[in-house]
Design an enzyme around this catalytic site. Structure first.
Site, short mmCIF file in Angstrom:
data_model
loop_
_atom_site.label_atom_id
_atom_site.label_comp_id
_atom_site.label_asym_id
_atom_site.label_seq_id
_atom_site.Cartn_x
_atom_site.Cartn_y
_atom_site.Cartn_z
CE1 TYR A 172 -3.59 10.50 -8.26
CE2 TYR A 172 -4.97 8.58 -7.85
CZ TYR A 172 -4.05 9.24 -8.62
OH TYR A 172 -3.57 8.66 -9.77
CG ASP A 205 -18.75 18.31 -10.27
OD1 ASP A 205 -17.65 18.01 -9.78
OD2 ASP A 205 -18.88 18.67 -11.46
CE1 TYR A 225 -11.20 13.59 -7.05
CE2 TYR A 225 -13.24 14.10 -8.20
CZ TYR A 225 -12.22 14.49 -7.35
OH TYR A 225 -12.23 15.74 -6.80
CD1 TRP A 259 -16.73 20.91 -13.61
CD2 TRP A 259 -17.06 22.34 -15.29
NE1 TRP A 259 -17.50 20.28 -14.56
CE2 TRP A 259 -17.72 21.13 -15.59
CE3 TRP A 259 -17.14 23.39 -16.20
CZ2 TRP A 259 -18.44 20.95 -16.78
CZ3 TRP A 259 -17.85 23.22 -17.37
CH2 TRP A 259 -18.50 22.02 -17.66
N1 NAP Z 1 -9.98 20.56 -9.13
C1 NAP Z 1 -11.30 20.42 -9.30
O1 NAP Z 1 -11.85 20.67 -10.39
C2 NAP Z 1 -12.15 19.94 -8.16
C3 NAP Z 1 -13.51 19.74 -8.37
C4 NAP Z 1 -14.28 19.29 -7.31
C5 NAP Z 1 -13.71 19.07 -6.08
N2 NAP Z 1 -12.39 19.25 -5.91
C6 NAP Z 1 -11.80 18.96 -4.59
O2 NAP Z 1 -11.33 20.18 -4.02
C7 NAP Z 1 -10.17 19.92 -3.23
C8 NAP Z 1 -9.02 20.81 -3.68
O3 NAP Z 1 -8.71 20.51 -5.04
P1 NAP Z 1 -7.44 21.11 -5.74
O4 NAP Z 1 -7.73 21.18 -7.21
O5 NAP Z 1 -6.99 22.32 -5.01
O6 NAP Z 1 -6.36 19.94 -5.52
P2 NAP Z 1 -4.86 19.89 -6.03
O7 NAP Z 1 -4.44 21.18 -6.64
O8 NAP Z 1 -4.69 18.62 -6.81
O9 NAP Z 1 -4.04 19.73 -4.65
C9 NAP Z 1 -4.12 18.57 -3.91
C10 NAP Z 1 -3.48 18.79 -2.57
O10 NAP Z 1 -3.59 17.57 -1.84
C11 NAP Z 1 -2.34 17.24 -1.31
N3 NAP Z 1 -2.23 15.80 -1.18
C12 NAP Z 1 -2.36 14.87 -2.16
N4 NAP Z 1 -2.21 13.64 -1.63
C13 NAP Z 1 -1.99 13.81 -0.30
C14 NAP Z 1 -1.76 12.92 0.78
N5 NAP Z 1 -1.72 11.60 0.62
N6 NAP Z 1 -1.56 13.45 2.02
C15 NAP Z 1 -1.58 14.79 2.21
N7 NAP Z 1 -1.79 15.67 1.23
C16 NAP Z 1 -2.01 15.19 -0.01
C17 NAP Z 1 -1.32 17.82 -2.28
O11 NAP Z 1 -0.10 17.99 -1.58
P3 NAP Z 1 1.33 17.90 -2.37
O12 NAP Z 1 1.38 19.08 -3.28
O13 NAP Z 1 2.31 17.98 -1.27
O14 NAP Z 1 1.30 16.60 -3.10
C18 NAP Z 1 -1.99 19.15 -2.62
O15 NAP Z 1 -1.72 20.10 -1.63
C19 NAP Z 1 -9.89 18.42 -3.37
O16 NAP Z 1 -10.48 17.74 -2.30
C20 NAP Z 1 -10.60 18.05 -4.64
O17 NAP Z 1 -10.96 16.68 -4.67
C21 NAP Z 1 -11.58 19.70 -6.90
#
Ligand code: NAP
Length: 278
Positions: A59, A100, A123, A148
């Protein structure tokens, strides 16, 4: 090698599905398995029998987590524990994506993997608590902290800036938060390499170099050849529900043993713009 990607419909998940070649790769979204459902998680993992699980499902709405803390902990911490326990039973290795935002942002030099966690947002707390629990459940798991994230196929900062810049002559962007932009393609490539080299423990995976959101926005507008003026503002001028660390630059030292050298974020931005046009 067989890899299972949880969160395959997300920004990183899509890049992983595109970039990972030469191995069998299974991508699952929340429709296939909700990671909060421990029994279902166990079932799909035991059925697929992957060598590696990349846990990119989360999430990720940082402000949404402030108003829905139960959901944040249920998915980001407890869901991650469910996956890791299932992996443990099925003899699979795990790469867990962390953030981060597990740091408080009070440092002025890059954060190392050993620096103490002190998250300031729900978060960040959900990710920090997940890290601690995962290392208890599966001490040899790999925790890849990133920051990011940007890429095609989902909402991200460069996409928002480009859309706004197309319709506004001036953009105000915060200049008192510093971090490392990370292109989903480069992160995906690094994760594949981490799996192939049997990585374990905490690693920091970002593009090289750091900037403020203002500097990032200015470079995005410039690289896209737009004339929009970008002005620096403070975080106070743009209050948001979740506090963000003022400084969350992650040191790349932990990648050295794996022979992974990340391209600069400016280079990554150019490739992102090409991919976006493409
Ligand atoms: N975005 C950033 O800037 C950032 C920074 C640091 C770390 N991260 C981490 O990197 C990872 C990837 O990030 P992202 O930006 O690619 O995420 P994202 O685009 O928000 O995608 C989230 C994914 O998680 C799935 N998901 C959400 N709730 C779920 C649940 N209850 N059960 C199973 N699947 C679930 C979603 O599936 P649906 O589409 O089917 O809902 C989607 O495939 C995450 O762990 C995030 O916390 C991201």
């Amino acid at each position: 090698m067989k890899a299972m990607i949880l969160g395959a419909s997300g920004l990183l998940g899509k890049a992983l599905m595109r970039e990972w070649s030469g191995d069998e790769v299974v991508g699952l979204t929340s429709r296939d398995v909700d990671i909060r459902d421990r029994e279902k998680v166990r079932e799909v993992v035991e059925e697929a029998r992957p060598d590696w699980i990349v846990l990119a499902a989360a999430y990720t709405d940082v402000d949404g987590c402030e108003s829905h803390p139960d959901l944040a902990f249920a998915v980001n911490r407890d869901g991650a524990v469910n996956v890791t326990q299932a992996a443990n039973r099925a003899d699979a290795k795990v790469v867990f994506l962390s953030s981060d935002y597990v740091f408080d942002g009070k440092k002025t030099a890059p954060y190392g993997t050993e620096d103490p966690r002190n998250p300031q947002s729900v978060y960040g707390r959900s990710k920090a608590e997940a890290e601690v629990r995962l290392l208890e459940v599966l001490p040899e798991c790999c925790i890849a902290r990133t920051s990011w994230l940007f890429g095609t196929g989902g909402k991200c900062f460069p996409d928002t800036i480009l859309k706004l810049a197309a319709s506004r002559p001036v953009l105000d962007v915060v200049n008192d938060q510093r971090g490392c932009p990370t292109y989903s393609v480069d992160l995906a490539r690094a994760i594949v390499e981490l799996c192939r080299t049997h990585a374990r423990g905490i690693v920091h995976v970002t593009n090289a170099g750091d900037c403020s959101w203002f500097e990032f926005a200015r470079e995005i507008v410039k690289a896209a050849g737009l004339a929009t003026e970008v002005r620096p503002i403070s975080s106070q001028q743009m209050a948001r529900p979740a506090p963000r660390p003022a400084y969350s630059v992650l040191s790349a030292k932990s990648l050295e043993p794996y022979g992974i050298a990340a391209p600069t974020w400016q280079d990554a931005l150019q490739r992102y713009l090409q991919e976006r046009q493409g």
